[in-house]
Design a protein around this motif. Structure first.
Motif, PDB file in Angstrom:
ATOM      1  N   PHE A  67       0.820  -1.208   0.000  1.00 51.67           N
ATOM      2  CA  PHE A  67       0.000   0.000   0.000  1.00 51.67           C
ATOM      3  C   PHE A  67       0.856   1.262   0.000  1.00 51.67           C
ATOM      4  CE2 PHE A  67      -3.460  -2.842   0.641  1.00 51.67           C
ATOM      5  CZ  PHE A  67      -4.542  -2.178   0.071  1.00 51.67           C
ATOM      6  N   MET A  68       2.052   1.187   0.578  1.00 51.99           N
ATOM      7  CA  MET A  68       2.963   2.334   0.489  1.00 51.99           C
ATOM      8  C   MET A  68       3.437   2.510  -0.952  1.00 51.99           C
ATOM      9  SD  MET A  68       2.637   3.463   3.430  1.00 51.99           S
ATOM     10  CE  MET A  68       1.276   2.481   4.057  1.00 51.99           C
ATOM     11  N   THR A  69       3.632   1.398  -1.658  1.00 53.93           N
ATOM     12  CA  THR A  69       3.999   1.470  -3.076  1.00 53.93           C
ATOM     13  C   THR A  69       2.873   2.121  -3.876  1.00 53.93           C
ATOM     14  OG1 THR A  69       5.425  -0.470  -2.902  1.00 53.93           O
ATOM     15  CG2 THR A  69       4.643   0.101  -5.112  1.00 53.93           C
ATOM     16  N   MET A  70       1.645   1.765  -3.566  1.00 57.71           N
ATOM     17  CA  MET A  70       0.508   2.384  -4.264  1.00 57.71           C
ATOM     18  C   MET A  70       0.420   3.877  -3.943  1.00 57.71           C
ATOM     19  SD  MET A  70      -2.379  -0.607  -4.569  1.00 57.71           S
ATOM     20  CE  MET A  70      -3.157  -0.217  -3.049  1.00 57.71           C
ATOM     21  N   ALA A  71       0.681   4.250  -2.690  1.00 54.24           N
ATOM     22  CA  ALA A  71       0.675   5.671  -2.322  1.00 54.24           C
ATOM     23  C   ALA A  71       1.778   6.421  -3.081  1.00 54.24           C
ATOM     24  CB  ALA A  71       0.868   5.829  -0.814  1.00 54.24           C
ATOM     25  N   TYR A  72       2.945   5.788  -3.182  1.00 54.65           N
ATOM     26  CA  TYR A  72       4.075   6.378  -3.916  1.00 54.65           C
ATOM     27  C   TYR A  72       3.678   6.584  -5.381  1.00 54.65           C
ATOM     28  CZ  TYR A  72       8.944   7.036  -5.372  1.00 54.65           C
ATOM     29  OH  TYR A  72      10.121   7.547  -5.880  1.00 54.65           O
ATOM     30  N   SER A  73       3.054   5.568  -5.966  1.00 49.59           N
ATOM     31  CA  SER A  73       2.634   5.642  -7.367  1.00 49.59           C
ATOM     32  C   SER A  73       1.615   6.755  -7.580  1.00 49.59           C
ATOM     33  CB  SER A  73       2.049   4.304  -7.817  1.00 49.59           C
ATOM     34  OG  SER A  73       3.025   3.300  -7.749  1.00 49.59           O
ATOM     35  N   THR A 107       7.123  11.699  -1.098  1.00 47.35           N
ATOM     36  CA  THR A 107       7.670  10.462  -1.675  1.00 47.35           C
ATOM     37  C   THR A 107       8.849   9.941  -0.859  1.00 47.35           C
ATOM     38  OG1 THR A 107       8.993  11.711  -3.289  1.00 47.35           O
ATOM     39  CG2 THR A 107       6.878  10.806  -4.052  1.00 47.35           C
ATOM     40  N   ASN A 108       9.672  10.824  -0.353  1.00 42.05           N
ATOM     41  CA  ASN A 108      10.798  10.380   0.490  1.00 42.05           C
ATOM     42  C   ASN A 108      10.294   9.676   1.750  1.00 42.05           C
ATOM     43  OD1 ASN A 108      12.758  11.337  -1.261  1.00 42.05           O
ATOM     44  ND2 ASN A 108      12.980  13.296  -0.205  1.00 42.05           N
ATOM     45  N   LYS A 109       9.272  10.234   2.359  1.00 43.20           N
ATOM     46  CA  LYS A 109       8.725   9.635   3.584  1.00 43.20           C
ATOM     47  C   LYS A 109       7.987   8.321   3.297  1.00 43.20           C
ATOM     48  CE  LYS A 109       8.308  13.783   6.447  1.00 43.20           C
ATOM     49  NZ  LYS A 109       9.147  14.691   5.679  1.00 43.20           N
ATOM     50  N   ILE A 110       7.250   8.277   2.197  1.00 48.08           N
ATOM     51  CA  ILE A 110       6.573   7.031   1.826  1.00 48.08           C
ATOM     52  C   ILE A 110       7.614   5.939   1.579  1.00 48.08           C
ATOM     53  CG2 ILE A 110       5.246   5.861   0.012  1.00 48.08           C
ATOM     54  CD1 ILE A 110       3.692   8.516  -0.354  1.00 48.08           C
ATOM     55  N   ASN A 111       8.652   6.278   0.859  1.00 47.32           N
ATOM     56  CA  ASN A 111       9.708   5.312   0.554  1.00 47.32           C
ATOM     57  C   ASN A 111      10.369   4.794   1.827  1.00 47.32           C
ATOM     58  OD1 ASN A 111      10.841   3.912  -1.603  1.00 47.32           O
ATOM     59  ND2 ASN A 111      12.630   5.258  -1.660  1.00 47.32           N
ATOM     60  N   ALA A 112      10.624   5.685   2.766  1.00 40.23           N
ATOM     61  CA  ALA A 112      11.230   5.280   4.039  1.00 40.23           C
ATOM     62  C   ALA A 112      10.297   4.335   4.804  1.00 40.23           C
ATOM     63  CB  ALA A 112      11.555   6.510   4.882  1.00 40.23           C
ATOM     64  N   ARG A 114       7.903   2.422   3.512  1.00 35.53           N
ATOM     65  CA  ARG A 114       7.845   1.165   2.758  1.00 35.53           C
ATOM     66  C   ARG A 114       9.081   0.314   3.054  1.00 35.53           C
ATOM     67  NH1 ARG A 114       8.360   1.165  -3.616  1.00 35.53           N
ATOM     68  NH2 ARG A 114      10.308   2.017  -2.855  1.00 35.53           N
ATOM     69  N   ASN A 115      10.249   0.946   3.034  1.00 36.10           N
ATOM     70  CA  ASN A 115      11.486   0.217   3.336  1.00 36.10           C
ATOM     71  C   ASN A 115      11.490  -0.322   4.759  1.00 36.10           C
ATOM     72  OD1 ASN A 115      12.506   0.564   0.763  1.00 36.10           O
ATOM     73  ND2 ASN A 115      13.648   2.422   1.294  1.00 36.10           N
ATOM     74  N   HIS A 116      10.925   0.428   5.678  1.00 33.14           N
ATOM     75  CA  HIS A 116      10.804  -0.034   7.063  1.00 33.14           C
ATOM     76  C   HIS A 116       9.981  -1.317   7.130  1.00 33.14           C
ATOM     77  CE1 HIS A 116       9.882  -0.103  11.344  1.00 33.14           C
ATOM     78  NE2 HIS A 116       8.600  -0.130  11.027  1.00 33.14           N
ATOM     79  N   PHE A 117       8.865  -1.337   6.418  1.00 40.08           N
ATOM     80  CA  PHE A 117       8.014  -2.544   6.417  1.00 40.08           C
ATOM     81  C   PHE A 117       8.718  -3.717   5.746  1.00 40.08           C
ATOM     82  CE2 PHE A 117       4.238   0.512   6.538  1.00 40.08           C
ATOM     83  CZ  PHE A 117       4.077   0.357   7.891  1.00 40.08           C
ATOM     84  N   LEU A 118       9.472  -3.447   4.704  1.00 37.18           N
ATOM     85  CA  LEU A 118      10.148  -4.538   3.985  1.00 37.18           C
ATOM     86  C   LEU A 118      11.301  -5.128   4.780  1.00 37.18           C
ATOM     87  CD1 LEU A 118      10.157  -3.133   0.345  1.00 37.18           C
ATOM     88  CD2 LEU A 118       8.743  -5.011   1.268  1.00 37.18           C
ATOM     89  N   LYS A 119      11.933  -4.312   5.625  1.00 35.57           N
ATOM     90  CA  LYS A 119      13.083  -4.782   6.418  1.00 35.57           C
ATOM     91  C   LYS A 119      12.676  -5.407   7.738  1.00 35.57           C
ATOM     92  CE  LYS A 119      16.238  -1.454   4.390  1.00 35.57           C
ATOM     93  NZ  LYS A 119      16.944  -0.181   4.556  1.00 35.57           N
TER      94      LYS A 119
END
Length: 120
Positions: A67-73, A107-112, A114-119
């Protein structure tokens, strides 16, 4: 009143501010864009915070990241629409730069996030 977790996220708060800015900017677009750029820009701007909010309710980290990827998109979709609006001279260079600055921050915050969830 209960506060949901997404309401505490700076990125969600910033995305709400960005949506408000887009609503204010699109008031000045030509009336014949009501069902074109105005509608698309408003929908994509609202989609950003909506996807962030929905993502926080998901159970798995993978779903949250999705969902963070969708928000980024949605944020990049909005940026594309803002660029078109600038090219058509519907918005000023100054307003374009301000929106672009907001988009970069979101976008920087969404990416951070998303990366938090992936790690995790």
């Amino acid at each position: 009143m209960h506060t949901y977790s997404f309401e505490n996220l700076d990125v969600w708060k910033e995305s709400i501010k960005l949506a408000k800015n887009i609503y204010n900017q699109t008031k000045f677009l030509p009336d014949d864009e009501k069902f074109g750029l105005i509608s698309q820009m408003r929908r994509s701007s609202v989609s950003i915070s909506s996807n962030i909010a929905e993502g926080t309710s998901r159970l798995t980290k993978k779903d949250k990241a999705h969902f963070m990827t969708m928000a980024y998109s949605s944020t990049l979709e909005l940026l594309n629409q803002v660029i078109i609006s600038k090219e058509l001279e519907f918005i000023s260079e100054e307003n374009y730069k301000n929106i672009r600055f907001e988009v970069e921050s979101v976008t920087n915050k969404i990416n951070a996030l998303r990366n938090h969830f992936l790690k995790s």
